[in-house]
Write an enzyme that holds these catalytic residues in place. Structure first.
Site, PDB file in Angstrom:
ATOM      1  N   SER A 157       0.631  -0.999  -0.156  1.00  0.00           N
ATOM      2  CA  SER A 157      -0.110  -0.067   0.055  1.00  0.00           C
ATOM      3  C   SER A 157       0.574   1.194  -0.249  1.00  0.00           C
ATOM      4  CB  SER A 157      -0.649  -0.003   1.805  1.00  0.00           C
ATOM      5  OG  SER A 157      -1.499   1.369   1.195  1.00  0.00           O
ATOM      6  N   TYR A 170      -2.826  -1.237  10.692  1.00  0.00           N
ATOM      7  CA  TYR A 170      -3.112  -1.558   8.903  1.00  0.00           C
ATOM      8  C   TYR A 170      -1.000  -0.666   8.840  1.00  0.00           C
ATOM      9  CZ  TYR A 170      -4.172  -1.475   4.685  1.00  0.00           C
ATOM     10  OH  TYR A 170      -4.076  -1.541   3.342  1.00  0.00           O
TER      11      TYR A 170
END
Ligand code: BGC
Length: 272
Positions: A157, A170
């Site tokens: 990401s 996350y």
């Protein structure tokens, strides 16, 4: 056959896409099948969604099978790999894609929320990559199929480099994936196994629906994307096919950001 089937860059290759039943994973599964790969569409709970992805692929003339496993559970992962190896004899491409968010302010984050995200996003990638690498080393090179003995693509990401308040579990998992990917790439390169990451930005999938479901929120999100549009799963699918193909044979240990410029610190465009 649709036109995209004419470019079969992954012909005769067996690919596993974890979390292939929705979002980016579904986009990657479809793109790899369109490039000629035999695709295993992994899912944890969503059997119906996985079946729909498989149907879309087979209706278009591609080959796909759904396979259940919770990637954070070692026994599940081993059973999934055994099934694939029994059915296909080997594996050529792993797309380590399964990932979840369980957002909370840092002061309120529970150990359960922390652990669940680390288990699925980070430990899940370790468990699947280890099984895939073991199979690549066992099988050895197949130069008529691919220049590399095996390819692992980790779905990271932009948050492997961009800190993210309210999402420390996350962001930590994605920062961990960066070092997991690079360390594996270093260790596995002598076996001619390529390991890379894709770092998507904001792609329109269920994971970020809440961040873009009103025009106001969408406008806010777009201020973070210099290129001026939210990405689509197909944007990631195309890159994954290329990265797995021999066209990218000299690339290992790299994160390719596919983010419309989100990692360019857009806040500095007219400030700083
Ligand atoms: C997250 C999305 C978010 C995007 C950009 C992704 O990794 O899962 O929720 O929209 O990063 O911030």
């Amino acid at each position: 056959m649709t036109e995209s089937f004419s470019v079969l860059r992954l012909r005769n290759q067996i690919a596993l896409v974890t979390g292939g039943s929705s979002g980016i994973g579904a986009g990657v599964a479809k793109a790899m099948a369109a490039a000629g790969a035999v695709v295993y569409v992994n899912y944890s709970h969503s059997a119906d969604e996985a079946a729909a992805v498989v149907k879309e692929i087979t209706d278009a003339g591609g080959q796909a099978t759904a396979v259940q496993a919770d990637v954070s559970k070692e026994a599940d992962v081993q059973r999934m790999f055994q099934q694939i190896l029994q059915e296909q004899g080997t594996l050529h491409i792993l797309v380590n894609n399964s990932g979840i968010q369980q957002d909370a302010k840092f002061l309120d984050m529970t150990l359960e929320q922390w652990q669940k995200v680390i288990d699925v996003n980070l430990t899940g990638q370790f468990l699947c990559a280890r099984e895939a690498a073991r199979e690549f080393v066992r099988r050895g090179p197949q130069p008529d199929i691919s220049a590399a003995t095996g390819k692992i693509i980790c779905m990271s990401s932009v948050h492997e480099v961009i800190p993210w308040a309210g999402h420390v579990n996350y962001a930590t998992s994605k920062g961990g994936i960066m070092q997991l990917m690079k360390s594996m790439a270093q260790e596995l390169a002598p076996h001619r196994i390529r390991v890379n990451s894709i770092g998507p930005g904001a792609i329109a999938t269920p994971i970020n629906e809440e961040a873009r479901d009103t025009p106001e929120e969408e406008k806010n999100l777009l201020t973070l994307i210099p290129y001026g549009r939210i990405g689509q799963p197909a944007d990631i699918g195309k890159v994954a096919v290329w990265l797995a193909s021999d066209e990218a044979d000299y690339i290992t240990g790299t994160t390719l950001f596919v983010d419309g410029g989100m990692t360019l610190y857009p806040g500095f465009a007219d400030n700083g």
